[in-house]
Design a protein around this motif. Structure first.
Motif, PDB file in Angstrom:
ATOM      1  N   ASP A 127      81.723  69.876   4.984  1.00 40.15           N
ATOM      2  CA  ASP A 127      80.650  70.734   5.489  1.00 40.15           C
ATOM      3  C   ASP A 127      80.394  71.903   4.539  1.00 40.15           C
ATOM      4  N   MET A 128      81.454  72.435   3.961  1.00 42.28           N
ATOM      5  CA  MET A 128      81.343  73.573   3.069  1.00 42.28           C
ATOM      6  C   MET A 128      80.570  73.233   1.791  1.00 42.28           C
ATOM      7  N   ILE A 129      80.829  72.039   1.241  1.00 43.28           N
ATOM      8  CA  ILE A 129      80.210  71.683  -0.043  1.00 43.28           C
ATOM      9  C   ILE A 129      78.931  70.871   0.120  1.00 43.28           C
ATOM     10  N   GLY A 130      78.530  70.620   1.368  1.00 44.08           N
ATOM     11  CA  GLY A 130      77.294  69.888   1.605  1.00 44.08           C
ATOM     12  C   GLY A 130      77.431  68.386   1.534  1.00 44.08           C
ATOM     13  N   ALA A 131      78.656  67.878   1.653  1.00 43.72           N
ATOM     14  CA  ALA A 131      78.868  66.426   1.705  1.00 43.72           C
ATOM     15  C   ALA A 131      78.656  65.951   3.144  1.00 43.72           C
ATOM     16  N   GLN A 132      79.022  64.724   3.420  1.00 41.84           N
ATOM     17  CA  GLN A 132      78.787  64.146   4.743  1.00 41.84           C
ATOM     18  C   GLN A 132      80.065  64.137   5.566  1.00 41.84           C
ATOM     19  N   CYS A 133      80.036  64.769   6.738  1.00 41.54           N
ATOM     20  CA  CYS A 133      81.179  64.721   7.648  1.00 41.54           C
ATOM     21  C   CYS A 133      81.167  63.406   8.405  1.00 41.54           C
ATOM     22  N   MET A 134      82.287  63.103   9.061  1.00 41.14           N
ATOM     23  CA  MET A 134      82.395  61.876   9.845  1.00 41.14           C
ATOM     24  C   MET A 134      82.863  62.226  11.249  1.00 41.14           C
ATOM     25  N   ILE A 135      82.195  61.666  12.255  1.00 42.17           N
ATOM     26  CA  ILE A 135      82.642  61.907  13.623  1.00 42.17           C
ATOM     27  C   ILE A 135      83.938  61.146  13.870  1.00 42.17           C
ATOM     28  N   SER A 136      84.690  61.611  14.839  1.00 42.57           N
ATOM     29  CA  SER A 136      86.028  61.059  15.033  1.00 42.57           C
ATOM     30  C   SER A 136      86.288  60.728  16.494  1.00 42.57           C
ATOM     31  N   GLY A 137      85.534  59.792  17.021  1.00 42.52           N
ATOM     32  CA  GLY A 137      85.845  59.228  18.326  1.00 42.52           C
ATOM     33  C   GLY A 137      85.442  60.043  19.534  1.00 42.52           C
ATOM     34  N   THR A 138      85.672  61.337  19.483  1.00 40.61           N
ATOM     35  CA  THR A 138      85.394  62.186  20.632  1.00 40.61           C
ATOM     36  C   THR A 138      84.993  63.575  20.160  1.00 40.61           C
ATOM     37  N   PHE A 158      78.750  54.712  13.331  1.00 41.65           N
ATOM     38  CA  PHE A 158      77.675  55.711  13.432  1.00 41.65           C
ATOM     39  C   PHE A 158      77.632  56.584  12.185  1.00 41.65           C
ATOM     40  N   SER A 159      78.790  57.033  11.713  1.00 43.79           N
ATOM     41  CA  SER A 159      78.847  57.903  10.536  1.00 43.79           C
ATOM     42  C   SER A 159      78.293  57.204   9.304  1.00 43.79           C
ATOM     43  N   VAL A 160      78.674  55.943   9.117  1.00 42.47           N
ATOM     44  CA  VAL A 160      78.202  55.187   7.957  1.00 42.47           C
ATOM     45  C   VAL A 160      76.702  54.935   8.058  1.00 42.47           C
ATOM     46  N   ALA A 161      76.254  54.476   9.230  1.00 45.23           N
ATOM     47  CA  ALA A 161      74.831  54.188   9.417  1.00 45.23           C
ATOM     48  C   ALA A 161      73.991  55.450   9.241  1.00 45.23           C
ATOM     49  N   SER A 162      74.473  56.577   9.726  1.00 54.00           N
ATOM     50  CA  SER A 162      73.731  57.835   9.594  1.00 54.00           C
ATOM     51  C   SER A 162      73.635  58.263   8.136  1.00 54.00           C
ATOM     52  N   THR A 163      74.691  58.042   7.376  1.00 55.96           N
ATOM     53  CA  THR A 163      74.670  58.362   5.951  1.00 55.96           C
ATOM     54  C   THR A 163      73.609  57.538   5.233  1.00 55.96           C
ATOM     55  N   ILE A 164      73.572  56.262   5.536  1.00 54.25           N
ATOM     56  CA  ILE A 164      72.587  55.363   4.918  1.00 54.25           C
ATOM     57  C   ILE A 164      71.168  55.743   5.322  1.00 54.25           C
ATOM     58  N   GLN A 165      71.006  56.267   6.535  1.00 57.07           N
ATOM     59  CA  GLN A 165      69.694  56.695   7.035  1.00 57.07           C
ATOM     60  C   GLN A 165      69.325  58.104   6.556  1.00 57.07           C
ATOM     61  N   ASN A 166      70.177  58.703   5.708  1.00 60.74           N
ATOM     62  CA  ASN A 166      69.959  60.070   5.210  1.00 60.74           C
ATOM     63  C   ASN A 166      69.962  61.107   6.331  1.00 60.74           C
ATOM     64  N   LYS A 167      70.800  60.898   7.330  1.00 58.19           N
ATOM     65  CA  LYS A 167      70.990  61.866   8.405  1.00 58.19           C
ATOM     66  C   LYS A 167      72.198  62.736   8.075  1.00 58.19           C
ATOM     67  N   ARG A 168      72.131  63.988   8.472  1.00 57.21           N
ATOM     68  CA  ARG A 168      73.177  64.948   8.108  1.00 57.21           C
ATOM     69  C   ARG A 168      74.135  65.177   9.278  1.00 57.21           C
ATOM     70  N   ILE A 169      75.426  64.991   9.006  1.00 61.27           N
ATOM     71  CA  ILE A 169      76.471  65.257   9.999  1.00 61.27           C
ATOM     72  C   ILE A 169      77.254  66.489   9.554  1.00 61.27           C
ATOM     73  N   GLY A 170      77.296  67.518  10.397  1.00 59.95           N
ATOM     74  CA  GLY A 170      78.015  68.740  10.085  1.00 59.95           C
ATOM     75  C   GLY A 170      79.304  68.862  10.881  1.00 59.95           C
ATOM     76  N   TYR A 171      80.013  69.965  10.678  1.00 61.26           N
ATOM     77  CA  TYR A 171      81.303  70.186  11.323  1.00 61.26           C
ATOM     78  C   TYR A 171      81.351  71.600  11.892  1.00 61.26           C
ATOM     79  N   VAL A 172      81.882  71.716  13.108  1.00 60.52           N
ATOM     80  CA  VAL A 172      82.026  73.022  13.767  1.00 60.52           C
ATOM     81  C   VAL A 172      83.516  73.292  13.983  1.00 60.52           C
ATOM     82  N   ASP A 173      84.089  74.106  13.124  1.00 60.51           N
ATOM     83  CA  ASP A 173      85.526  74.370  13.178  1.00 60.51           C
ATOM     84  C   ASP A 173      85.909  75.176  14.412  1.00 60.51           C
ATOM     85  N   SER A 174      84.987  75.954  14.937  1.00 61.46           N
ATOM     86  CA  SER A 174      85.284  76.828  16.070  1.00 61.46           C
ATOM     87  C   SER A 174      85.065  76.161  17.424  1.00 61.46           C
TER      88      SER A 174
END
Length: 427
Positions: A201-212, A238-254
């Motif tokens: 998330d910090m460097i603008g790469a693609q995050c991956m969801i993790s089940g829940t 979902f994470s892979v398909a979203s990457t291929i679709q050029n969708k952005r997945i972010g991360y919320v540490d808090s």
């Protein structure tokens, strides 16, 4: 070139490839260490409307705790609703969920089994009830979770930026200190959050969801016509398909949730066997598209490379090395004494070195993770430390699991979950 030279060349090539291929994750860890100060998300007057989805199969022992934690959210009550799909339940999950304020749908389908089907069913029901534009986003939890009271508020802050199509969050543990297995699971998910998604998330790469504990915008759900992800690892799909679709997945540490981890090897083996089989499904469908994206998407090569390395079954390369060493070791029984003695010593030396090297590197990874997340791990200091030497055992058992997944037919199987009081009694 004799057999020893051939083996040495092959092992060198394989090990060099693995080191180079995954060196970027060492860089991620270094970034996480030296950029450890987390920025607080700025509040916003915008309040998104959330639909919370929970797929539950015979979860009467834990569903109430999750719903109570959701009811206690420090977020306007009129801006979120909780929906439960009681999926093929034979217990009182539906009744308990209803008593604790959820809108409940019961689903009975023995053919389309799995979380993906249940979530899509729930989306169809809710969309018919409310319309596709009523909610801004959908939040997915597992029935055994407990959610921090600030979760929705923190997610709202990130989502309000409008930069993301989906979000993943901080996956903590309800039962870190129960035994070495739950501690190992917990450590891995903490590593995934702190050293992977945080840096991505910090460097603008693609995050991956993790089940829940993940969030998907209504626009993306609408575009996908629901949740059409039915692989055994539907989160990674979902994470892979979203990457291929050029969708952005972010991360919320808090935004933190507490997840229950398996405490027996039987449960763990079944779960991770499903994960391994799910990755093979993903490789079969998406490997070509990921490789093509890596070559063509210049501005997103880091994201594509990261996703590709996460999905590739590189554990099989380690399996091949071990199998080859064992084959040579067995073949020494039929060789002249001096030749067999030299080969036997070399193979034992190789296998011992490989085991110690893997054990040491995984111990180091676990230690770094636990030290960095020390204050956020809900366990005693002794529990945080005493299970560290067993983390490599958890990781090394992926080797036989990965092999078994190649030829075993794997289906969704329920895992027994326990309330916090029951977990406390299991210590």
């Amino acid at each position: 070139m004799n057999i020893l030279d051939q083996f040495g060349l092959f092992t060198t090539l394989v090990m060099d490839f693995l080191i180079l291929a995954y060196a970027y994750q060492v860089v991620y860890i270094c970034i996480s260490i030296f950029k450890s100060k987390k920025k607080e998300l700025k509040d916003t007057p915008v309040r998104k409307r959330f639909a919370i989805f929970i797929s539950a199969r015979n979860e009467e022992s834990v569903i109430a705790e999750l719903l109570d934690s959701l009811n206690a959210q420090q977020y306007p009550k009129e801006h979120y609703d909780v929906y439960v799909v009681a999926d093929n339940c034979t217990d009182h999950t539906a009744e308990i969920a209803h008593l604790h304020g959820a809108v409940v749908y019961e689903r009975f389908n023995k053919e389309e089994v799995g979380k993906g089907y249940a979530l899509n069913y729930l989306y169809t029901k809710v969309s018919s009830l409310k319309g596709r534009d009523y909610y801004d986003a959908f939040v997915v939890f597992d029935a055994d979770n407990i959610v921090d009271c600030h979760f929705l508020m923190e997610v709202n802050k990130k989502l309000a930026s409008g930069k993301y199509d989906a979000l993943t969050t901080y996956r903590n543990s309800k039962n870190f200190g129960t035994n070495w297995l739950s501690a190992a699971y917990s450590t891995w998910f903490l590593h995934e959050a702190r050293h992977l998604n945080y840096v991505r998330d910090m460097i603008g790469a693609q995050c991956m969801i993790s089940g829940t504990g993940f969030v998907v915008t209504s626009s993306l759900m609408d575009e996908n016509d629901g949740w059409p992800y039915y692989f055994l690892t539907e989160d990674i799909q979902f994470s892979v398909a979203s990457t291929i679709q050029n969708k952005r997945i972010g991360y919320v540490d808090s935004a933190m949730l507490y997840d229950e981890q398996p405490t027996t090897m039987e449960q763990s083996w079944k779960q991770r066997l499903r994960w391994a089989k799910g990755f093979y499904q993903i490789d079969g469908k998406y490997l070509g598209s990921l490789t093509k994206g890596l070559c063509k998407e210049k501005g997103k090569r880091i994201a594509y490379y990261d996703i590709l390395m996460t999905c590739l079954p590189c554990t099989l390369l380690t399996v091949i090395l071990v199998a080859l060493a064992l084959w040579i070791l067995g073949a020494t029984l039929f060789m002249p004494y001096y030749i067999s003695l030299v080969l036997r010593q070399e193979m034992i030396h190789f296998l011992t070195g490989l085991l110690l090297g893997m054990w040491g590197s995984m111990m180091l990874l676990a230690a770094i993770t636990v030290v960095m997340e020390w204050k956020r791990i809900p366990a005693t200091p002794l529990e945080k430390i005493k299970y560290l030497p067993m983390f490599p055992m958890y990781m090394l058992t992926y080797i036989p699991i990965t092999v078994q997944a190649l030829y075993t037919n794997v289906t969704w199987t329920p895992i027994q979950h326990y309330s916090t009081s029951q977990l406390a009694m299991k210590k």
